[in-house]
Design a protein around this motif. Structure first.
Motif, mmCIF file in Angstrom:
data_model
loop_
_atom_site.group_PDB
_atom_site.id
_atom_site.type_symbol
_atom_site.label_atom_id
_atom_site.label_comp_id
_atom_site.label_asym_id
_atom_site.label_seq_id
_atom_site.Cartn_x
_atom_site.Cartn_y
_atom_site.Cartn_z
ATOM 1 N N ALA A 21 0.826 -1.207 0.000
ATOM 2 C CA ALA A 21 0.000 0.000 0.000
ATOM 3 C C ALA A 21 0.859 1.256 0.000
ATOM 4 N N LYS A 22 1.930 1.252 0.786
ATOM 5 C CA LYS A 22 2.806 2.428 0.851
ATOM 6 C C LYS A 22 3.519 2.654 -0.476
ATOM 7 N N ARG A 23 3.971 1.578 -1.103
ATOM 8 C CA ARG A 23 4.745 1.738 -2.342
ATOM 9 C C ARG A 23 3.862 2.143 -3.522
ATOM 10 N N PHE A 24 2.664 1.520 -3.681
ATOM 11 C CA PHE A 24 1.889 1.717 -4.897
ATOM 12 C C PHE A 24 0.733 2.704 -4.735
ATOM 13 N N GLY A 25 0.212 2.858 -3.517
ATOM 14 C CA GLY A 25 -0.781 3.896 -3.266
ATOM 15 C C GLY A 25 -2.188 3.601 -3.737
ATOM 16 N N HIS A 26 -2.363 2.730 -4.745
ATOM 17 C CA HIS A 26 -3.688 2.439 -5.304
ATOM 18 C C HIS A 26 -3.689 1.003 -5.817
ATOM 19 N N LEU A 27 -4.815 0.327 -5.651
ATOM 20 C CA LEU A 27 -4.888 -1.073 -6.087
ATOM 21 C C LEU A 27 -4.653 -1.211 -7.586
ATOM 22 N N ASP A 28 -5.108 -0.264 -8.377
ATOM 23 C CA ASP A 28 -4.894 -0.352 -9.825
ATOM 24 C C ASP A 28 -3.410 -0.382 -10.170
ATOM 25 N N ASN A 29 -2.601 0.337 -9.404
ATOM 26 C CA ASN A 29 -1.157 0.321 -9.657
ATOM 27 C C ASN A 29 -0.562 -1.056 -9.364
ATOM 28 N N ILE A 30 -1.105 -1.724 -8.358
ATOM 29 C CA ILE A 30 -0.623 -3.073 -8.041
ATOM 30 C C ILE A 30 -1.080 -4.056 -9.114
ATOM 31 N N LEU A 31 -2.314 -3.889 -9.596
ATOM 32 C CA LEU A 31 -2.829 -4.776 -10.645
ATOM 33 C C LEU A 31 -1.997 -4.670 -11.921
ATOM 34 N N LYS A 32 -1.429 -3.495 -12.177
ATOM 35 C CA LYS A 32 -0.616 -3.291 -13.388
ATOM 36 C C LYS A 32 0.856 -3.648 -13.180
ATOM 37 N N ALA A 33 1.269 -3.845 -11.944
ATOM 38 C CA ALA A 33 2.691 -4.039 -11.636
ATOM 39 C C ALA A 33 3.209 -5.378 -12.153
ATOM 40 N N THR A 34 4.470 -5.379 -12.576
ATOM 41 C CA THR A 34 5.131 -6.618 -12.987
ATOM 42 C C THR A 34 5.699 -7.325 -11.757
ATOM 43 N N VAL A 35 6.120 -8.563 -11.957
ATOM 44 C CA VAL A 35 6.765 -9.307 -10.863
ATOM 45 C C VAL A 35 7.999 -8.553 -10.390
#
Length: 673
Positions: A522-536
């Motif tokens: 949560a601290k690194r990406f700030g929004h769930l959509d950013n996590i959904l788009k993140a690569t491994v």
């Protein structure tokens, strides 16, 4: 048939191996009772053939040598010995006879009986009443420095009531209830569970990150010192009272008894009370009460002559495996459970026992129809010790299902864990909703287990996303209660929408994502959509997230069922943003240690520093960038000076942050950070 010499060599090799598994790897392969049997056989053979005794025999040494670890080996100021074992009244009679023979006078001796806690032995070193260092027992002469991890245990006083130089001995343990909760949490996160509380305590104390140790709930109980007479006490009973006065936790059920008969009576009473204890105990220690006799009797190469461990009988029974069934948990984890021919064991009937995972089944070599040896770890948790290979073997192998036994969806393999990926799997629904609504997740107060069952039975919900479609009249009809309680629950469900990304990530039940991992994401990406788009690779770059965890997160969030579930939460108005976003990476790479009294609570200072990428540590090491010290700073400040670590007061920290972040970034009140 082997000769006595050959058998002695075989036993020594086996015992050294099992010592290594127990003391070094914290992964024993056999029960304490089986180990005791090996030691007893070796001791009896050596007594019959004293010419075959060698200095390196396990009967003449303590524990096992230390494995190379991140913990520094440190010699104990005073050697730590292990206790010899007694298993019967006859052994206690021999123990007292040996004391009388060595002292040259026949007397009925006075003993103190204490529960023998099945934990990890430690030695705490105090200088002028201040805790300076804590060591594991190791081989009795050299231990490992685990001071930072011990500092998180509430039973260890930082400063004594008197300015004494002292070595204090005790056991670090994990309470049984805490152990059960820890294993449940590990399984939720896709991690292998610990086999028993002793292994869990050892694994938790020897963590590289002291914060992990701090979260595990370790406790300590203390019973001795390196030089007992240095405390000015004359008896073990007085010593225990003195330790309590100095601020140490002392197990309160110790008792004073006289002679062999008194020991046996006290032992039986303590055995009967054993199941009421909050910790595992594997016996009773029997110590002469008179400390002057300790000096007179002294030690063998391995054990004290004035004390012995009277072991509890390890109730182990054989039974047959009738079948193996597979259970599906909240996260979709598929766990094998052996159904047994019922056997009465340690106070209750055991007919089912978990087999943990596929690797555990393979290590046992288990087949349907096998005879197995079972016991209760700590008298509580049923466990299969081994397959009895001497009995007729079963012929049917344990076949792992390729599809979920509840919903039929093909299982996925995540590391060694088999998972059902279907979020609508009926076996997962109840546990998934209960977890989603739990206090540490979305915190929907009033949504208890009974109501979840009613909602599922009525077809009002299939999963947690359906909670946000409920109406007041739906709940009122189920509960047959006043509209007010139904309205309160609807308001709680509505309030849960804004709990924030950190709690939502934990509530989703992603394998290997516990609270700390959810917080880091949560601290690194700030929004769930950013996590959904993140690569491994982007997930792996988050501090404290390993590559295997990153792969697990990416895999779980990429599944169509999970994406559909998330979109239903979005449509319901659940907030996907972090409540506390990563504000910058300006402090990334810097590690701070906070000590003493600060103008703001230390937790608040830590939170603000972490928001800009800093790492907060509970102990000072060569990797520490800065120590922030307020009034009353103690050992951490001294350690920083020893290592030459930069030390900042609050004004110095404010100046550093202004250089890194600019003025007023932390939005502190006047006079604060």
């Amino acid at each position: 048939m082997s000769t006595p010499k050959q058998r002695i060599l075989e036993l020594r090799e086996q015992i050294r191996y099992h010592n290594y598994r127990y003391y070094v790897l914290d992964k024993p392969e056999i029960s304490d009772a089986e180990f005791d049997r090996l030691m007893r056989e070796l001791r009896e053979l050596e007594q019959a053939h004293p010419e075959l005794i060698t200095p390196d025999s396990p009967t003449q040494t303590v524990g096992s040598a230390i494995l190379e670890t991140p913990f520094t080996p440190v010699p104990h100021p005073t050697r730590m010995y292990s206790l010899g074992n007694a298993f019967s009244p006859a052994d206690i009679a021999d123990f007292e006879a040996s004391i009388n023979r060595l002292l040259g006078r026949e007397e009925v001796r006075v003993y103190v009986l204490e529960y023998k806690i099945d934990g990890l032995s430690v030695n705490l070193i105090y200088e002028a009443g201040v805790f300076r260092q804590g060591l594991t027992r190791g081989d009795g002469q050299v231990g490992e420095d685990v001071t930072p991890n011990l500092l998180a245990i509430p039973d260890i006083p930082r400063r004594l009531a008197e300015p004494l130089d002292l070595e204090v001995r005790g056991e670090i343990y994990l309470p049984i209830q805490t152990f059960l909760e820890l294993n449940a949490r590990l399984e939720e996160e896709g991690e292998p569970p610990f086999k028993n509380p002793r292994n869990a305590a050892a694994g938790s104390l020897r963590q590289k990150d002291p914060r992990i140790s701090a979260r595990r709930g370790l406790r300590g109980l203390f019973y001795g010192v390196g030089q007992p007479t240095s405390l000015g006490v004359a008896t073990q009973q007085e010593l225990l009272k003195k330790l309590s006065q100095l601020g140490f936790s002392v197990e309160p059920h110790y008792r004073l008894v006289e002679g062999v008969a008194g020991v046996e009576q006290g032992y039986q009473a303590m055995l009967a009370e054993r199941r009421k204890l909050p910790f595992e105990a594997d016996g009773v220690t029997v110590k002469l009460n008179d400390l002057a006799l300790w000096d007179e009797l002294g030690y063998t190469a391995k054990t004290p002559r004035f004390a012995i461990a009277y072991k509890f009988p390890a109730e182990e029974k054989t039974t047959r495996v009738l079948r193996v069934v597979f259970q599906v948990g909240r996260t979709g984890r598929v766990t094998p459970v052996a159904e047994l021919e019922p056997v009465f064991l340690d106070g209750s009937t055991v007919s089912r026992v978990t087999l943990h995972n596929e690797s555990y089944v393979q290590e046992l070599g288990l087949r349907i129809g096998d005879t197995v040896l079972v016991h209760k770890s700590g008298g509580v948790i049923p466990e299969v010790l081994r397959v009895v290979t001497e009995a007729p073997r079963g012929h049917e192998p344990v076949e792992w299902p390729s599809h979920c036994p509840e919903c039929g969806v093909e299982l996925l393999l995540s590391g060694k864990i088999h998972l059902c990926p279907n979020p609508l799997c009926p076996a997962k629904a109840f546990e998934s909703i209960r977890h989603f609504a739990s206090r540490r997740a979305m915190d929907i107060q009033g949504l208890g287990e009974k109501l979840i069952e009613q909602l599922l039975e009525a077809g009002l919900v299939r999963d947690a996303a359906d909670l946000y479609r409920l109406k007041k009249e739906d709940i009122a009809a189920l509960e047959r209660k006043a509209e007010k309680s139904a309205q309160n629950l609807i308001e709680q469900i509505e309030a849960s929408k804004s709990r924030g990304l950190e709690r939502l990530l934990f509530a989703l039940g992603i394998p290997q994502v516990g609270e700390s991992t959810a917080r880091a994401l949560a601290k690194r990406f700030g929004h769930l959509d950013n996590i959904l788009k993140a690569t491994v690779e982007e997930l792996d770059a988050v501090p404290d997230i390993a590559k295997t965890t990153a792969q697990s997160i990416h895999q779980a969030l990429s599944r169509p069922q999970m994406r559909h579930f998330i979109e239903r939460l979005r449509a319901a108005g659940v907030v996907f943003e972090a409540r506390e976003k990563q504000q910058s990476h300006a402090l990334e790479g810097l590690t701070f240690v906070l000590t003493g009294e600060l103008s703001l609570p230390r937790e608040e200072v830590a939170r603000r520093l972490e928001a800009h990428g800093a790492k907060i540590s509970g102990s000072v090491s060569k990797k520490t960038s800065y120590v922030v010290a307020g009034p009353g700073a103690g050992s951490k400040l001294a350690r920083a000076r020893e290592l030459g670590i930069p030390i900042l007061d609050e004004a110095g920290l404010a100046e550093l942050l202004e250089q890194k972040l600019g003025p007023g970034v932390l939005q502190a009140a006047p006079g604060q950070l």
